[in-house]
Design a protein around this motif. Sequence first.
Motif, short mmCIF file in Angstrom:
data_model
loop_
_atom_site.label_atom_id
_atom_site.label_comp_id
_atom_site.label_asym_id
_atom_site.label_seq_id
_atom_site.Cartn_x
_atom_site.Cartn_y
_atom_site.Cartn_z
N LEU A 188 -66.18 119.97 -21.92
CA LEU A 188 -67.53 119.97 -21.35
C LEU A 188 -67.95 118.58 -20.90
O LEU A 188 -68.52 118.41 -19.82
CB LEU A 188 -68.52 120.52 -22.38
N ALA A 189 -67.66 117.57 -21.74
CA ALA A 189 -68.00 116.19 -21.36
C ALA A 189 -67.23 115.78 -20.11
O ALA A 189 -67.77 115.13 -19.21
CB ALA A 189 -67.69 115.25 -22.52
N HIS A 190 -65.97 116.17 -20.05
CA HIS A 190 -65.11 115.92 -18.88
C HIS A 190 -65.74 116.51 -17.62
O HIS A 190 -65.87 115.83 -16.59
CB HIS A 190 -63.74 116.54 -19.18
N ASP A 191 -66.20 117.75 -17.71
CA ASP A 191 -66.78 118.43 -16.54
C ASP A 191 -68.08 117.76 -16.10
O ASP A 191 -68.30 117.52 -14.90
CB ASP A 191 -67.04 119.90 -16.86
N VAL A 192 -68.96 117.48 -17.05
CA VAL A 192 -70.26 116.89 -16.72
C VAL A 192 -70.10 115.51 -16.10
O VAL A 192 -70.73 115.19 -15.08
CB VAL A 192 -71.15 116.81 -17.99
N ILE A 193 -69.23 114.67 -16.68
CA ILE A 193 -69.04 113.31 -16.16
C ILE A 193 -68.48 113.34 -14.75
O ILE A 193 -68.91 112.58 -13.87
CB ILE A 193 -68.11 112.50 -17.09
N ILE A 194 -67.54 114.25 -14.48
CA ILE A 194 -66.94 114.31 -13.14
C ILE A 194 -67.96 114.81 -12.11
O ILE A 194 -68.02 114.29 -10.99
CB ILE A 194 -65.67 115.19 -13.16
N VAL A 195 -68.77 115.81 -12.48
CA VAL A 195 -69.80 116.29 -11.55
C VAL A 195 -70.81 115.18 -11.25
O VAL A 195 -71.16 114.93 -10.08
CB VAL A 195 -70.51 117.54 -12.11
N LEU A 196 -71.27 114.49 -12.28
CA LEU A 196 -72.22 113.39 -12.07
C LEU A 196 -71.57 112.27 -11.26
O LEU A 196 -72.21 111.69 -10.38
CB LEU A 196 -72.70 112.85 -13.42
#
Length: 388
Positions: free
Chosen positions: A245-253
């Motif tokens: 989840l952290a991986h996904d959020v950081i990449i989207v941001l």
Amino acid sequence: MSSEQSGKKIFNFMGARIPATALSVILLVVAIAALAVNGLKFGLDFTGGAQVEVRFSEPADIPQIRGILNEEGLVNPVAVLFGSDTEVLIRTQGAMSDGGEQALSRRLAQLYPAAELVSVDHAPRDRGNYSQSLTFSGLSESDVTDELLPGVYFGSHEARSEAAQVVVLTENSLDTAYTSELLDVLEAKTGSQVELRRSEYVGPQIGAELRDEGGLGMLVALAVVMLYVAARFQFKFSVGAVLALAHDVIIVLGFFALFQIDFDLTVLAAVLAVIGYSLNDTIVVFDRIRENFRKMRKGSSADVINASLTQTLERTFITSLTTLLVLVMLFVFGGELISGFALALIVGVVVGTYSSIYVSCNTLMWMHIVKEDLMPPEKEGSEIDEMP
């Protein structure tokens, strides 16, 4: 690469786990660097500013309107269609009074080049029926004419000299005056009648609170997810889920920071939706992994994970593909008001599908998940109970 098990082809997903780890690290480094160097380009919801809804009598030419707004000196102006091709939403990161000051300064430079607008007081003392005061230097009371302060925009006014300066009290504020002036400018340059539908101001204080509460919401969501997965499965699974989840959020941001795309409340909502989407996909995979660890008596941890991913591949592919089809249609045909929302979800669905395989499951491999991790602990005295 693939193998056969019970007559079914098993894809060797974990055979590519090291290159996948390298890819994730590269994406995260680029995303974090973009966030650190560029930062997010916060939209009106977070920075504060003015929003005006207008209706044109003819279909609106959005590129032309944007050009007019830039010429008028508005701060980061945005013009988008909403509702129909004659309804236009105009947004600017700053009050309409900022544009009013620009327009007033231009008139002042044309009429009295040596004069200057010193200050604007939106709450003057002893104002009577007036809403603001404008202080000028290099002017006399007789210079304050309707050509400088058009009565059609500013209403009535009163000028008086104070300490080598001229203070002018006006009936209408710069916000009100410039909104009316902007509508006339749009009418003159587009050749279409323009009707004001709504005008409002979003303060930066409210924007800051929304930004902080949104960030806190994401952190709370990650913490709750970790607790849930640890209770539902096992601690190693919770680490894998939260890292994904952290991986996904950081990449989207990072994507929005890298390309400097406006980040507003709709995009924040999309980021939170990405958390839910990615978690749902990860939980489905984890559930199958746990089931197969208990059913498959032979094979390594990589074999069990590969078999589980293969079994859920069709479901993952169909769900992601149908979701992406809808999001692409929203992005292409939904208009600019929801383009950021759709784009954030497109990036999130792609990255979330990838992370369910090569981040969450990869984490299990790096943490050396084994069958014993999922076996229920033996009760004390169980061996004695089984004795005849």
